[in-house]
Scaffold this active site. Structure first.
Site, PDB file in Angstrom:
ATOM      1  CG  ASP A 123      55.627  24.420  55.771  1.00 38.90           C
ATOM      2  OD1 ASP A 123      56.284  25.197  56.474  1.00 38.90           O
ATOM      3  OD2 ASP A 123      56.039  23.978  54.686  1.00 38.90           O
ATOM      4  CB  CYS A 178      61.050  25.651  57.087  1.00 30.09           C
ATOM      5  SG  CYS A 178      59.659  26.602  56.440  1.00 30.09           S
ATOM      6  CG  HIS A 188      63.251  22.582  54.420  1.00 30.49           C
ATOM      7  ND1 HIS A 188      62.632  23.745  54.778  1.00 30.49           N
ATOM      8  CD2 HIS A 188      64.323  22.933  53.654  1.00 30.49           C
ATOM      9  CE1 HIS A 188      63.279  24.774  54.257  1.00 30.49           C
ATOM     10  NE2 HIS A 188      64.311  24.304  53.566  1.00 30.49           N
ATOM     11  CG  ASP A 246      57.314  24.908  59.803  1.00 30.90           C
ATOM     12  OD1 ASP A 246      56.316  25.641  59.972  1.00 30.90           O
ATOM     13  OD2 ASP A 246      57.910  24.825  58.705  1.00 30.90           O
TER      14      ASP A 246
END
Length: 474
Positions: free
Chosen positions: A67, A107, A163, A318
């Site tokens: 991430d 993201c 997410h 991401d």
């Protein structure tokens, strides 16, 4: 053959992956293993001839996502101060992609592109950059990598950061994953599990799960258990989505810093998790190295299970890095369509089928992996939802060339398209720029005035693609 299509070495096998694929069962309901369209035991779609003459089932798939991990944050990608021996070993055992990209610059749009294999702007939820409230998400009726593989007989799980929408309307378990353990939102405090709005955000399925240990430890344990489990003969898909090294800048053991952020969240500070007064290059190093150790633990569990050879592992990020990321020589960071915002580390390993120690300069991006994984699993995308990625199975396993194509990106205020070595870019200044990435990864030598015809051609290609996508809401 161009330098981008340099051949990779692969293990000998009989029959081509995807030469004959199953007629896809494309609904969201789980299909029985022997249902119409599902590969049967012993069929060409079910088994392939692997190295040494042994038979290899359809691969397990372990897709690991960091991430906000920058392109050069791994030592195998050039970081001078971060040591990542486990990911470096993974690269030595497989293929390291130098020109790999995320599907977007933040993201949740990238996650949409990976889950669906399509541009984020094909769906309303993908227009959020990123999702920050409960108004939008990945519609449960939209086919996903997980739903298509589940219909083809795979067990499916997502562990870590989702997410792509919040309860009650959106969830991995509504979009094809049999199991979910993790967080719904874009960020959380690593110990308390409090999210951006102060909500508790650790779930098993759709129910809250209480565990106040460091988050990376928890999901590493869960993933290690999943890859070690007896799946009763089924191949499996595990999306393992770490939050590391996303802010807040809290390493394992930083309980005092955690307590201060929790105090601020509970006092109503809506930007406490952004941690703009915290972090450092050293703290970031600790977090990335912890990510590396965690990946190593999962890979060790996979090896102990005896499934390593038949498991295809993909590692990526991401989007590009943030405040403390090491991105040299790229320009830009997360949220930008400059190279530093979208170029990411990307590693593939499949011991039964691919030789290790390989490097590929082929430009690829997140939706390509969706298409690739569907092909190697012996299934197809839903015909009503065509993919924007292309399968790399032929390139990886059969030595086929990948036709030159356009990689397309769009975020609010920026646009980009890559074709071969050339990149068209318009940033927030509104000025069209053209870069030859073969000799200018840093995007400093603007060739727009020298190559007006090429610039016009790539701009027109970007606009043709954009015309078929959903507009941003006003």
């Amino acid at each position: 053959m161009s330098s981008h299509n340099s051949k990779l070495s692969r293990r000998a096998f009989g029959g081509a992956v995807g030469a004959t694929v199953a007629a896809a069962a494309t609904g969201l309901e789980t299909a029985p293993a022997q249902a119409a369209g599902a590969p049967s035991e012993g069929s060409p779609e079910r088994e392939f001839r692997a190295a040494g003459g042994r038979r290899s089932r359809r691969p397990n798939i372990l897709f690991i996502l960091g991430d906000d991990l920058g392109w050069a944050d791994l030592s195998s990608y050039g970081s001078p101060h971060i040591k990542t021996p486990n990911l470096d070993r993974l690269a030595r055992q497989g293929v390291r992609f130098t020109d790999a990209y995320s599907g977007s610059a933040t993201c949740s749009p990238t996650r949409f592109s990976l889950y669906t294999g399509r541009y984020p702007a094909r769906t309303r939820g993908g227009l959020a950059e990123p999702i920050a409230d409960r108004s939008v998400g990945l519609e449960p009726t939209h086919p996903t990598l997980a739903s298509l593989l589940r219909s083809a007989g795979y067990a499916t799980a997502l562990i870590g950061k989702w997410h792509a929408g919040y309860l009650p309307d959106y969830s991995p378990t509504r979009s094809g994953w049999d199991e979910f353990f993790g967080n719904f939102g874009g960020a959380l405090e690593y110990y308390s599990k409090l999210g951006l709005a102060g909500e508790y955000d650790l779930y098993e399925g759709d129910a809250e799960y209480k565990d106040l240990r460091y988050y990376t430890r928890i999901i590493t344990e869960r993933a290690s258990e999943y890859v070690s489990r007896d799946h009763h003969g089924k191949p499996w898909l595990l999306n393992l989505n770490f939050t590391t090294p996303h802010w807040p800048w809290i390493a394992d053991g930083d309980t005092a810093e955690s307590a201060e952020i929790v105090r601020r969240i509970k006092a109503g500070d809506q930007r406490a998790l952004w941690h703009q007064d915290g972090g450092s290059v050293e703290k970031y190093r600790q977090m990335v190295e912890d990510l590396d150790r965690s990946v190593g633990e999962v890979l060790k569990a996979l090896k102990r299970s005896g499934q390593e050879g038949d498991t295809l592992v993909v590692f990526s990020s991401d989007n590009g890095g943030e405040r403390f990321s090491y991105n040299w020589p790229l320009s830009g960071n997360k949220a930008s369509l400059q190279e530093g915002g979208i170029r990411v580390p990307n590693i593939l390993r499949w011991p039964a089928r691919l030789d290790g120690g390989q490097v590929s300069r082929l430009p690829v991006f997140s939706p390509d992996w969706t298409a690739t994984l569907l092909e190697v699993a012996g299934t197809r995308p839903h015909p009503a939802y065509p993919l924007d990625g292309v399968s790399l199975a032929g390139y990886l396993l059969r030595g086929e060339e990948v036709a030159e194509r356009n990689l397309f990106w769009r975020v609010r205020g920026e646009r980009a398209l890559r074709r071969g070595d050339w990149k068209y870019y318009r940033g927030k200044t509104g000025r069209d720029q053209l870069f030859d990435l073969a000799g200018d990864q840093r995007e400093q030598a603007d060739k727009a005035a020298l190559e007006p015809a090429r610039l016009a051609e790539l701009r027109a290609a970007w606009e043709r693609t954009d015309a078929g996508l959903l507009p941003y809401p006003a």
